[in-house]
Design an enzyme around this catalytic site. Structure first.
Site, PDB file in Angstrom:
ATOM      1  N   HIS A 110       0.835  -1.212   0.000  1.00 59.36           N
ATOM      2  CA  HIS A 110       0.000   0.000   0.000  1.00 59.36           C
ATOM      3  C   HIS A 110       0.867   1.257   0.000  1.00 59.36           C
ATOM      4  O   HIS A 110       0.619   2.199  -0.769  1.00 59.36           O
ATOM      5  CB  HIS A 110      -0.906  -0.021   1.237  1.00 59.36           C
ATOM      6  CG  HIS A 110      -1.753   1.200   1.413  1.00 59.36           C
ATOM      7  ND1 HIS A 110      -3.078   1.254   1.029  1.00 59.36           N
ATOM      8  CD2 HIS A 110      -1.473   2.418   1.948  1.00 59.36           C
ATOM      9  CE1 HIS A 110      -3.569   2.453   1.307  1.00 59.36           C
ATOM     10  NE2 HIS A 110      -2.613   3.179   1.875  1.00 59.36           N
ATOM     11  N   GLU A 111       1.900   1.282   0.824  1.00 63.45           N
ATOM     12  CA  GLU A 111       2.769   2.464   0.894  1.00 63.45           C
ATOM     13  C   GLU A 111       3.619   2.591  -0.367  1.00 63.45           C
ATOM     14  O   GLU A 111       3.905   3.710  -0.821  1.00 63.45           O
ATOM     15  CB  GLU A 111       3.655   2.392   2.138  1.00 63.45           C
ATOM     16  CG  GLU A 111       2.898   2.317   3.468  1.00 63.45           C
ATOM     17  CD  GLU A 111       1.904   3.435   3.659  1.00 63.45           C
ATOM     18  OE1 GLU A 111       2.071   4.537   3.070  1.00 63.45           O
ATOM     19  OE2 GLU A 111       0.923   3.226   4.404  1.00 63.45           O
ATOM     20  N   HIS A 147       1.549   4.404  -2.731  1.00 65.76           N
ATOM     21  CA  HIS A 147       1.590   5.857  -2.506  1.00 65.76           C
ATOM     22  C   HIS A 147       2.773   6.473  -3.259  1.00 65.76           C
ATOM     23  O   HIS A 147       2.634   7.520  -3.906  1.00 65.76           O
ATOM     24  CB  HIS A 147       1.731   6.157  -1.008  1.00 65.76           C
ATOM     25  CG  HIS A 147       0.432   6.254  -0.283  1.00 65.76           C
ATOM     26  ND1 HIS A 147      -0.463   7.284  -0.470  1.00 65.76           N
ATOM     27  CD2 HIS A 147      -0.125   5.444   0.647  1.00 65.76           C
ATOM     28  CE1 HIS A 147      -1.515   7.113   0.319  1.00 65.76           C
ATOM     29  NE2 HIS A 147      -1.338   5.998   1.002  1.00 65.76           N
ATOM     30  N   GLU A 187      -6.576   6.627  -0.683  1.00 67.52           N
ATOM     31  CA  GLU A 187      -6.396   5.402   0.093  1.00 67.52           C
ATOM     32  C   GLU A 187      -6.986   4.201  -0.638  1.00 67.52           C
ATOM     33  O   GLU A 187      -6.405   3.110  -0.643  1.00 67.52           O
ATOM     34  CB  GLU A 187      -7.036   5.555   1.483  1.00 67.52           C
ATOM     35  CG  GLU A 187      -6.310   6.535   2.386  1.00 67.52           C
ATOM     36  CD  GLU A 187      -4.853   6.173   2.585  1.00 67.52           C
ATOM     37  OE1 GLU A 187      -4.571   5.015   2.967  1.00 67.52           O
ATOM     38  OE2 GLU A 187      -3.983   7.032   2.332  1.00 67.52           O
TER      39      GLU A 187
END
Length: 271
Positions: free
Chosen positions: A83-84, A87, A114
C-alpha cells in the site's frame, strides 16, 4: 472543480485502472515479491519497522522512508508495505494526481487516494497471472480463494475481494468462521459459524451480510467440522431466512472455511 455525479464513477474507474497498471508494471520488474524484493524498485527509499500504535504504516516522501508497524500480523505488514509503495508510485504519476485533484477535494480526496493505494497493493501482491492460474486450476471455488490467499501471502479478505473482481461467472464468495453469539449464559448464546466477509462477482447483486449464520449441516459447516473440502448442490443461507439454490464449494483453512456459491441465474439484491 467538476461536481457532476455522472462523471465521478468514470473518473474513479479510470484511476483504478491506471493504479493497477502502475503497480503491475512495477511488480513485473521486481526479482520477487518478498519484503526485500518489493522495495527493489524504490531507489533510495528506506524501509523501517517500528511500533506505530493504531497506524499500520506511512510513506514519508520528504525523507524517503516507508514506516511499517512492527506490532501487526506479518500478512498485514506485507499488504501495508504494498500500500505504501503504491503511494510512492502515485506520487510519481503527475497525470493521475492532476486528475484526482481536478475531481475530488478534502476528505473525499484522501479517501479516494487510500482506495487507489489498496487497489495498487492488491495488483502488486496478486498479479493477474496468479489470479488466472488459480481460476484456471480450481475454477471460481472456495479452494481458489484459499490457494490465492496462501500463494500471495495476503489476508483472506484481500484475496476474496480481488478474486471476486476477476470472476466472470455468477459467484458469491464468503469467508466464514466461528464467532461468539451473545453471552454463553444466555439462552441461545455460545458460538456459531458465521460470515466474516463476503463479495460477489461483477453483475451479481445478491450479498451476504457480515454475521449471517451458517446452518448446521450446510456444506460450509460440514467442511469446517470434518476439515475436508466439500462441493455440493445446496443453498445460500441469507440472514432473512431465505434459502437460494446454489452450488457450494467449501474449502476448510485452519479455523475458517472459504466458500463459493455458484448461482444458477443472475441475482438481485437480497431483501
Amino acid at each position: 472543480m467538476s461536481d457532476a455525479p455522472s462523471t465521478l464513477p468514470d473518473v474513479l474507474s479510470a484511476a483504478k485502472a491506471r493504479m493497477r497498471q502502475l503497480a503491475s508494471t512495477y511488480g513485473a520488474a521486481l526479482p520477487g515479491l518478498d519484503t526485500h524484493s518489493l522495495m527493489f524498485g524504490l531507489d533510495g527509499v528506506q524501509l523501517t519497522f517500528m511500533p506505530m500504535g493504531d497506524r499500520d504504516g506511512a510513506y514519508d516522501p520528504e525523507h524517503r522512508v516507508i514506516l511499517i508497524n512492527s506490532k501487526v500480523r506479518p500478512e498485514r505488514q506485507r499488504f501495508t508495505l504494498a500500500h505504501e509503495i503504491s503511494h510512492a508510485l502515485m506520487l510519481g504519476d503527475d497525470d493521475l494526481l492532476s486528475d484526482l485533484h481536478d475531481e475530488f477535494e478534502g476528505d473525499r480526496l484522501e479517501q479516494v487516494i487510500e482506495t487507489l493505494c489498496n487497489v495498487g497493493a492488491a495488483a502488486l501482491l496478486m498479479p493477474h497471472a496468479l489470479i488466472e492460474e488459480m481460476l484456471s486450476r480450481f475454477g471460481p471455488t472456495g479452494r481458489a480463494l484459499g490457494e490465492l490467499a496462501r500463494r500471495a501471502d495476503v489476508s483472506a479478505s484481500t484475496a476474496l475481494y480481488t478474486l471476486a473482481e476477476h470472476t466472470t461467472a455468477p459467484v458469491l464468495y464468503a469467508v466464514c468462521a466461528v464467532t461468539r453469539q451473545g453471552d454463553d449464559d444466555e439462552e441461545g448464546g455460545g458460538k456459531a459459524l458465521t460470515v466474516r466477509v463476503s463479495s460477489a462477482a461483477p453483475g451479481v447483486k445478491y450479498s451476504l451480510r457480515v454475521g449471517t449464520p451458517i446452518p448446521d449441516g450446510h456444506p460450509a459447516a460440514v467442511a469446517l467440522d470434518t476439515r475436508l473440502p466439500i462441493a455440493a448442490d445446496s443453498f445460500i443461507p441469507f440472514r432473512s431466512g431465505r434459502k437460494m439454490p446454489a452450488h457450494v464449494d467449501a474449502f476448510p483453512d485452519r479455523h475458517r472455511v472459504m466458500v463459493s456459491f455458484g448461482l444458477r441465474e443472475k441475482g438481485r439484491d437480497d431483501a
